[in-house]
Design an enzyme around this catalytic site. Sequence first.
Site, short mmCIF file in Angstrom:
data_model
loop_
_atom_site.label_atom_id
_atom_site.label_comp_id
_atom_site.label_asym_id
_atom_site.label_seq_id
_atom_site.Cartn_x
_atom_site.Cartn_y
_atom_site.Cartn_z
N GLU A 1 39.83 38.60 37.81
CA GLU A 1 39.76 36.97 37.37
C GLU A 1 41.31 36.81 38.79
O GLU A 1 41.52 36.30 39.27
CB GLU A 1 40.42 36.26 36.39
CG GLU A 1 38.85 36.07 35.75
CD GLU A 1 39.18 34.71 34.07
OE1 GLU A 1 39.50 34.06 33.89
OE2 GLU A 1 39.65 36.31 33.13
N SER B 1 42.41 35.61 23.69
CA SER B 1 42.75 34.28 23.85
C SER B 1 43.66 34.01 22.27
O SER B 1 44.07 34.63 21.60
CB SER B 1 41.38 33.43 24.13
OG SER B 1 42.37 31.99 23.02
N LYS C 1 58.77 39.20 57.36
CA LYS C 1 58.73 40.57 56.91
C LYS C 1 57.77 40.33 55.37
O LYS C 1 57.17 40.92 54.80
CB LYS C 1 60.02 40.96 56.93
CG LYS C 1 61.23 41.64 57.45
CD LYS C 1 61.87 42.05 58.06
CE LYS C 1 62.06 42.63 59.35
NZ LYS C 1 61.96 41.17 59.39
N HIS D 1 20.76 33.84 46.69
CA HIS D 1 21.19 31.86 45.89
C HIS D 1 21.28 32.50 44.59
O HIS D 1 20.93 31.36 43.68
CB HIS D 1 20.31 30.90 46.16
CG HIS D 1 19.69 31.38 47.39
ND1 HIS D 1 19.66 30.71 48.92
CD2 HIS D 1 18.89 32.03 48.23
CE1 HIS D 1 19.38 30.76 49.62
NE2 HIS D 1 18.07 32.18 49.39
N LYS E 1 37.56 35.94 22.24
CA LYS E 1 37.79 35.59 23.31
C LYS E 1 38.55 37.30 23.58
O LYS E 1 38.91 37.70 22.78
CB LYS E 1 38.83 34.95 23.77
CG LYS E 1 38.07 33.63 23.85
CD LYS E 1 36.55 32.95 24.84
CE LYS E 1 36.62 33.04 26.42
NZ LYS E 1 37.41 31.77 27.03
N TYR F 1 62.19 38.83 72.03
CA TYR F 1 62.70 38.71 71.17
C TYR F 1 62.76 37.49 70.30
O TYR F 1 63.95 36.70 70.78
CB TYR F 1 64.13 39.38 70.27
CG TYR F 1 63.63 39.48 68.60
CD1 TYR F 1 63.22 39.73 67.64
CD2 TYR F 1 65.04 38.34 68.52
CE1 TYR F 1 63.67 39.69 66.38
CE2 TYR F 1 65.33 38.33 67.38
CZ TYR F 1 64.73 38.77 66.22
OH TYR F 1 64.77 38.71 64.95
#
Length: 476
Positions: free
Chosen positions: A305, A292, A340, A171, A298, A332
């Site tokens: 991410e 940043s 694709k 948790h 930063k 087909y």
Amino acid sequence: MSADKPSNNGEQKTTRNSLWGGRFQEPTDAFVERFTASVNFDQRLYRHDIQGSIAHATMLSAVGVLKASEAEQIIAGLEAISDDITAGNFDWSVAREDVHMNIEAALTEKIGSVGKKLHTGRSRNDQVATDIRLYLRDAIDAILQQLSRLQTGLIDLADQHAEVIMPGFTHLQTAQPVTFGHHLLAWNEMLARDYTRLLDCQERMNQSPLGAAALAGTSYPIDRALTAAALGFSQPTENSLDSVSDRDFAIEFASCASMIMMHLSRFSEELVLWTSSQFDFIDLPDRFCTGSSIMPQKKNPDVPELVRGKMGRVQGHLVNLLTLMKSQPLAYNKDNQEDKEPLFDSIDTVLDCLTAYADMVPAITPKADNMRAAAGQGFSTATDLADYLVRQGVAFRDSHEIVGNAVAQCIAQQCDLSDLSLADLQAFSPLINDDVFAVLTLEGSVASRDHFGGTAPSQVKQAAARAKQLIAARQQ
Ligand code: ARG
């Protein structure tokens, strides 16, 4: 309609149907020509298309449908075209619709009318079904290679840090202490299953549709086993109708790719959390992060991410392909041309993400002191105290309650269980002796989970050795 979108407004009609022109009274509409073309995205199949065509021509000559000299000219022409394309000396034409017709038309231009014999006994339907399988088979090999490289990095890191203690979570709340190596090997297990899942998918799809022709097979005396063997397939596909229409192998691959991305997204989420100043468990080298433009302090974990974000498109492709195939009648249908782009993008995305992770993971630096300090908070050894009382003869439910009371007191006093004196602890149970402090330490807690699959450093070392052996066995 925007300027770069195809439109038929006032445009010249063009002709492309020289390959089927006999039946047609008017040229293809200019917009329809572009709308139905796939060459802009299927040209990446060219190597595999030529590989399939060479096998087909070789077989046609072996069974006497082509003269040996004709097959030789065709094969030499195809090889030259392959070189031209690789060198960038090939003009792809939308009027020729797709990779297959571009290459076939170029062949006839190059070697003359004998080139027109290549398409004997086949159709673009079995041709494209063959091409994608060949392409995907190679792509899976490349993905498997990156998976092994990532796993090797993870296992080495786990081995190096088998004794580093961190909080284990359930948790996302501190649960019990674990070792960093053990945590890393959990990720390795996911990837090991992904590896075998992909191998399984690759094995199942490795059958040759060539010879199914348009849908019903062909009246020429073809040898399907010969082309299957030449192309490294385990055998020809069993049923011609299924051969040209089936795309479940692409769905299965997209499912395997989604599973890999889902695992990488979980992995990414933890790396993002761990690099935050709130956790501060690891450092990622600057070369895998970005800054940043406004906040000078930063250092953002962009690679994890982005990988987490890219899960969305691969999962989307899986749903796309499933929906594409839903309710399609045999055999087909042109719908299948839509297989694709999702397939290629799934391949590219999973390959890029695995490559980024395989490069980055060996460069992760754990901050062992921070991890250990975090494991010391949140009463992570409460279960060890409960287990101690059980060993002293208390029933587990009673010991759970006793330790719960002790934790409540610690919360009130703002201290950890290991900060309580023996007298404090004995107030909760007279069965507690001074040997209790051995189980209340983090080292004692992890060392006691000393069984197969457990978090004890010695178990992690053994698990890492087994995992390494499995990887080594792959390369044989
Ligand atoms: N470009 C087509 C595809 O990707 C090739 C097969 C076309 N077959 C046909 N009968 N129109 O599916």
